[in-house]
Scaffold this motif. Structure first.
Motif, mmCIF file in Angstrom:
data_model
loop_
_atom_site.group_PDB
_atom_site.id
_atom_site.type_symbol
_atom_site.label_atom_id
_atom_site.label_comp_id
_atom_site.label_asym_id
_atom_site.label_seq_id
_atom_site.Cartn_x
_atom_site.Cartn_y
_atom_site.Cartn_z
ATOM 1 N N ARG A 80 3.707 2.863 -3.145
ATOM 2 C CA ARG A 80 2.378 3.102 -2.709
ATOM 3 C C ARG A 80 1.709 1.886 -1.872
ATOM 4 O O ARG A 80 1.283 1.835 -1.034
ATOM 5 C CB ARG A 80 1.475 3.757 -3.686
ATOM 6 C CG ARG A 80 0.367 4.415 -3.086
ATOM 7 C CD ARG A 80 -0.566 4.867 -4.086
ATOM 8 N NE ARG A 80 0.196 6.113 -5.036
ATOM 9 C CZ ARG A 80 0.568 6.109 -6.165
ATOM 10 N NH1 ARG A 80 0.398 5.247 -6.944
ATOM 11 N NH2 ARG A 80 1.328 6.992 -6.674
ATOM 12 N N GLY A 81 2.095 0.780 -2.616
ATOM 13 C CA GLY A 81 1.509 -0.350 -2.246
ATOM 14 C C GLY A 81 2.158 -0.746 -0.862
ATOM 15 O O GLY A 81 1.095 -1.432 0.266
ATOM 16 N N LEU A 83 3.401 1.114 1.409
ATOM 17 C CA LEU A 83 2.771 2.073 2.707
ATOM 18 C C LEU A 83 1.340 1.815 2.845
ATOM 19 O O LEU A 83 1.084 1.981 3.947
ATOM 20 C CB LEU A 83 2.914 3.603 1.870
ATOM 21 C CG LEU A 83 4.421 3.971 1.651
ATOM 22 C CD1 LEU A 83 4.189 5.582 0.928
ATOM 23 C CD2 LEU A 83 5.169 4.296 2.933
ATOM 24 N N GLU A 84 0.590 1.315 1.873
ATOM 25 C CA GLU A 84 -0.758 0.676 2.423
ATOM 26 C C GLU A 84 -0.747 -0.520 3.057
ATOM 27 O O GLU A 84 -1.684 -0.683 3.999
ATOM 28 C CB GLU A 84 -1.559 0.687 1.008
ATOM 29 C CG GLU A 84 -1.895 1.895 0.212
ATOM 30 C CD GLU A 84 -2.609 1.806 -1.238
ATOM 31 O OE1 GLU A 84 -2.690 0.538 -1.318
ATOM 32 O OE2 GLU A 84 -2.851 2.904 -1.787
ATOM 33 N N ARG A 85 0.082 -1.255 2.910
ATOM 34 C CA ARG A 85 0.130 -2.456 3.646
ATOM 35 C C ARG A 85 0.856 -2.487 5.086
ATOM 36 O O ARG A 85 0.281 -3.196 6.181
ATOM 37 C CB ARG A 85 0.849 -3.626 2.841
ATOM 38 C CG ARG A 85 0.279 -3.924 1.438
ATOM 39 C CD ARG A 85 0.978 -4.955 0.704
ATOM 40 N NE ARG A 85 0.962 -6.005 1.581
ATOM 41 C CZ ARG A 85 0.186 -7.368 1.202
ATOM 42 N NH1 ARG A 85 -0.527 -6.950 0.123
ATOM 43 N NH2 ARG A 85 0.244 -8.402 1.784
ATOM 44 N N GLU A 87 1.097 -0.930 8.568
ATOM 45 C CA GLU A 87 0.442 0.029 9.601
ATOM 46 C C GLU A 87 1.395 0.800 10.362
ATOM 47 O O GLU A 87 1.106 1.831 10.746
ATOM 48 C CB GLU A 87 -0.491 -0.793 10.254
ATOM 49 C CG GLU A 87 -1.611 -1.154 9.483
ATOM 50 C CD GLU A 87 -2.729 -1.999 9.996
ATOM 51 O OE1 GLU A 87 -2.648 -1.968 11.365
ATOM 52 O OE2 GLU A 87 -3.567 -2.687 9.216
ATOM 53 N N ASP A 119 -0.771 -11.237 4.618
ATOM 54 C CA ASP A 119 -0.068 -10.045 4.766
ATOM 55 C C ASP A 119 1.693 -10.147 4.427
ATOM 56 O O ASP A 119 2.023 -8.965 4.205
ATOM 57 C CB ASP A 119 -0.452 -9.326 6.002
ATOM 58 C CG ASP A 119 -1.769 -8.614 6.154
ATOM 59 O OD1 ASP A 119 -2.374 -8.753 5.081
ATOM 60 O OD2 ASP A 119 -2.196 -8.264 7.276
#
Length: 123
Positions: A80-81, A83-85, A87, A119
């Motif tokens: 999940r982390g 996928l959030e990072r 783009e 990032d």
């Protein structure tokens, strides 16, 4: 004169059901055209052919089910982390597994650099 017209008309009406005998009844007595019955037989044959493969797939799913649940419960938050990072997934090469077991995702060289260097950290 009317009798001469009525007799051929009556004969044609009686012969009409005999000419359209392309209806076939199924197991429950419902009438189907030959095309519908052919389609039914085709799909029934396909299902019969696929049944062993579907049985094997069900057995595989039952065997792998607990392992997949463990994987999701352990890796879910990390994935999940990620996928959030990320783009734009098209900006990266496919993941690579290194000899030591690490998994890396290299950014494609023709893509613009990330705006924030932080990032590019491990998760």
């Amino acid at each position: 004169m009317r009798h001469l017209i009525a007799i051929p008309l009556a004969l044609s009406l009686l012969a009409a059901p005999a000419m359209s005998q392309d209806a076939v009844e199924d197991d429950e007595g419902r009438g189907f055209s030959l095309m519908e019955r052919g389609a039914q037989l085709f799909f029934r044959g396909m299902m019969d052919e696929m049944e062993p493969a579907l049985r094997d797939l069900r057995a595989l799913a039952e065997d792998l089910g607990p392992e997949l649940q463990d994987f999701v419960s352990e890796m879910g938050p990390a994935l999940r982390g990620v996928l959030e990072r990320v783009e734009d997934w098209s900006a990266y090469h496919p993941p690579e597994i290194l000899d030591n077991g690490d998994i890396i995702m290299r950014r494609k060289a023709d893509r613009p650099p990330l705006a924030d260097p932080s990032d590019d950290v491990d998760i």
